[in-house]
Design an enzyme around this catalytic site. Sequence first.
Site, short mmCIF file in Angstrom:
data_model
loop_
_atom_site.label_atom_id
_atom_site.label_comp_id
_atom_site.label_asym_id
_atom_site.label_seq_id
_atom_site.Cartn_x
_atom_site.Cartn_y
_atom_site.Cartn_z
N TRP A 198 28.21 67.75 47.91
CA TRP A 198 29.64 69.16 48.50
C TRP A 198 29.28 67.23 48.85
O TRP A 198 28.46 66.62 49.71
CB TRP A 198 29.03 69.99 48.49
CG TRP A 198 30.54 69.74 49.44
CD1 TRP A 198 32.19 70.42 48.68
CD2 TRP A 198 31.05 70.55 50.66
NE1 TRP A 198 32.71 70.63 49.48
CE2 TRP A 198 32.38 70.21 50.94
CE3 TRP A 198 30.63 69.61 51.56
CZ2 TRP A 198 33.45 69.93 52.10
CZ3 TRP A 198 31.25 69.92 52.75
CH2 TRP A 198 32.17 69.98 53.37
N GLU A 239 30.09 70.24 43.44
CA GLU A 239 29.91 71.23 43.85
C GLU A 239 31.36 70.98 44.39
O GLU A 239 32.12 69.91 45.00
CB GLU A 239 29.24 71.61 44.92
CG GLU A 239 30.24 72.96 45.76
CD GLU A 239 29.44 73.42 47.21
OE1 GLU A 239 29.00 73.38 47.08
OE2 GLU A 239 30.34 74.82 47.12
N LYS A 241 35.64 71.63 45.10
CA LYS A 241 36.73 72.42 46.02
C LYS A 241 37.97 72.30 45.95
O LYS A 241 38.39 71.00 45.54
CB LYS A 241 35.52 71.78 47.63
CG LYS A 241 36.70 73.33 48.59
CD LYS A 241 35.56 72.29 49.11
CE LYS A 241 36.71 73.35 50.99
NZ LYS A 241 35.47 73.07 52.20
N ASP A 272 31.36 77.52 43.71
CA ASP A 272 31.35 78.69 44.20
C ASP A 272 32.70 79.29 44.84
O ASP A 272 33.94 78.67 44.69
CB ASP A 272 32.20 76.98 45.88
CG ASP A 272 31.20 78.15 47.13
OD1 ASP A 272 32.18 78.93 47.28
OD2 ASP A 272 30.41 76.93 48.07
N HIS A 275 35.96 78.38 46.53
CA HIS A 275 36.55 76.97 46.08
C HIS A 275 37.38 77.44 45.29
O HIS A 275 38.00 76.29 44.90
CB HIS A 275 35.19 76.02 46.13
CG HIS A 275 34.46 76.03 47.39
ND1 HIS A 275 33.08 74.63 47.23
CD2 HIS A 275 34.56 76.24 48.12
CE1 HIS A 275 33.34 74.81 47.94
NE2 HIS A 275 33.18 75.91 49.02
N HIS A 299 27.61 79.06 44.45
CA HIS A 299 27.17 79.07 45.84
C HIS A 299 27.99 80.99 45.60
O HIS A 299 29.49 81.25 45.96
CB HIS A 299 28.14 78.52 46.18
CG HIS A 299 27.49 77.28 47.04
ND1 HIS A 299 27.64 76.48 47.73
CD2 HIS A 299 25.77 77.27 45.93
CE1 HIS A 299 27.01 75.54 47.72
NE2 HIS A 299 25.16 75.89 46.81
N ASP A 307 38.84 79.51 52.28
CA ASP A 307 36.82 79.57 51.89
C ASP A 307 36.27 79.97 53.03
O ASP A 307 35.93 79.05 54.20
CB ASP A 307 36.92 78.27 51.37
CG ASP A 307 35.85 77.81 50.83
OD1 ASP A 307 34.85 78.47 51.04
OD2 ASP A 307 35.58 76.91 51.49
N ASP A 309 33.38 81.96 54.27
CA ASP A 309 32.37 81.66 53.87
C ASP A 309 32.06 83.40 54.77
O ASP A 309 31.05 82.99 54.94
CB ASP A 309 31.90 80.73 54.39
CG ASP A 309 32.34 79.15 52.71
OD1 ASP A 309 30.90 79.47 52.52
OD2 ASP A 309 32.53 78.43 53.91
N ASP A 339 26.08 81.23 49.79
CA ASP A 339 26.87 80.40 50.73
C ASP A 339 27.66 81.02 51.92
O ASP A 339 28.89 80.92 51.62
CB ASP A 339 27.50 79.07 50.11
CG ASP A 339 28.00 77.93 50.86
OD1 ASP A 339 27.43 77.89 52.33
OD2 ASP A 339 28.40 76.77 50.80
C1 RNT Z 1 31.62 73.59 51.95
C2 RNT Z 1 31.08 73.66 50.41
C3 RNT Z 1 29.46 73.10 51.06
C4 RNT Z 1 28.55 74.12 52.66
C5 RNT Z 1 27.16 74.24 52.20
C6 RNT Z 1 27.18 73.53 54.05
O1 RNT Z 1 32.95 73.87 51.31
O2 RNT Z 1 30.50 75.41 50.44
O3 RNT Z 1 28.31 74.51 50.01
O4 RNT Z 1 28.85 75.20 52.22
O5 RNT Z 1 26.46 72.89 51.65
ZN ZN Z 2 29.57 75.60 48.89
#
Ligand code: RNT
Ligand code: ZN
Length: 431
Positions: A198, A239, A241, A272, A275, A299, A307, A309, A339
């Site tokens: 990523w 990955e 986004k 993810d 994302h 993720h 986003d 998390d 994640d």
């Molecule tokens: C960032 C991505 C990525 C990170 C990690 C730390 O938006 O989601 O995966 O969160 O690699």
């Molecule tokens: Zn991620």
Amino acid sequence: MLEPSFHCPFDHNKFMPNSYFNDSVERYAEIGVDVEAALTTLAEVPISMHCWQGDDVGGFESSDTTLGSGLAVTGNYPGKARTIDELRQDLETAMRLIPGQHRLNLHAIYGDFSSGKADRNAIELKHFQSWIDWCQAQGIGMDFNPSCFSHPKADDGMTLAHSDAAIRDFWIEHCKRCRRIGAEFGQQLGSPCVTNIWIPDGMKDTPADRTGPRQRLIESLDAVLAENIDRAHLLDAVECKLFGIGSESYVVGSHEFYLGYAIKNQILLCLDAGHFHPTEGIADKISSVLQFVPEILLHVSRGVRWDSDHVVVLDDPTKAIFQELVRGDYLARTHIGLDFFDASINRIAAWCIGTRATQKALLLALLSPNDKLQQLEQAGDYSGRLALMEDARMLPAGAVWEEFCRRSDTAGDLQWLEEVRAYEAQVLAKR
Ligand code: RNT
Ligand code: ZN
């Protein structure tokens, strides 16, 4: 200073045989669901636990690394891991409170730099051997991630797609080394290491050239992946986004970009859950992308308005992801990673809540009357399909989950937190 060892004050053997379990087995059998088969599958699916929940994505390169590149952790809960030993102790505690056998997902900034610091383009196996040894001792596999953020050469928001070839080369070298190190994880631990790229690359404001960075990213990724590495040891993932903080207007590695790249190169696509647009789930993407890529990495995360998390909970989007994996028979082609990073609550509790919720979502999907639902659908009986979906929601999955914890010799719901609190008092509070 580390406590020499943590003594759990609770007796795991207190767990009573689950008297509701046998009833629930019968209840599920009535709708054609084999509970024992569900428990067997649940025990076999590892969740890749991300090291970065343990210290707010800090890593061990130096004590004053500031998180950047659009990644943000909020909260100031005391007791975060400051050293590799503390992080391992915290992970061991969390893993003891999570049923099943899982994996460790490591970022490159978490290397063991006790023998001296190494910049990202100079990391070697020796910086990670102690993690491999630790995983070996835990009997778990390991996944890996290049860290293309929180570094002066990522400060202007571009890495592999940078217009400056020297900066691109720096990050290419980092990613190449990560693939080699990841392959070593896979070889030594006897289980392929998913190495996920990523990058934060993007622009805050409207770009004048959307094409150039994407062409450069392809060239950089091609250079990173040029070395042929046995898939028995290493699985490459990319990955995408939609946007990030500081990359609101343009992200080089968008969904379309990486979907195309992953298909073309037959590597893994990482989805993810945070994302995409805030109301866009990843569940419905799974059966599409798996028509074209060999495997996927997930993720599992929870975005709240963006986003963000947040810690994964047993919510509808998470349930939908696992329904898709089970109903489409995709578990064998899916690598499940977490994640999230929340520094506003106890970090070990965060791991436990998020990992256990992910497993519960899988269990619910396994306990869903999938065959019956698909038969009703085949027959065009959509009333029956909707009715069964709704009626199945309230079946006694909780009793099955408790049985799973009991068989795994792991604290059940409403029990595990006691241990986290004891660990907090004995260990975290002294940091
Ligand atoms: C960032 C991505 C990525 C990170 C990690 C730390 O938006 O989601 O995966 O969160 O690699
Ligand atoms: Zn991620």
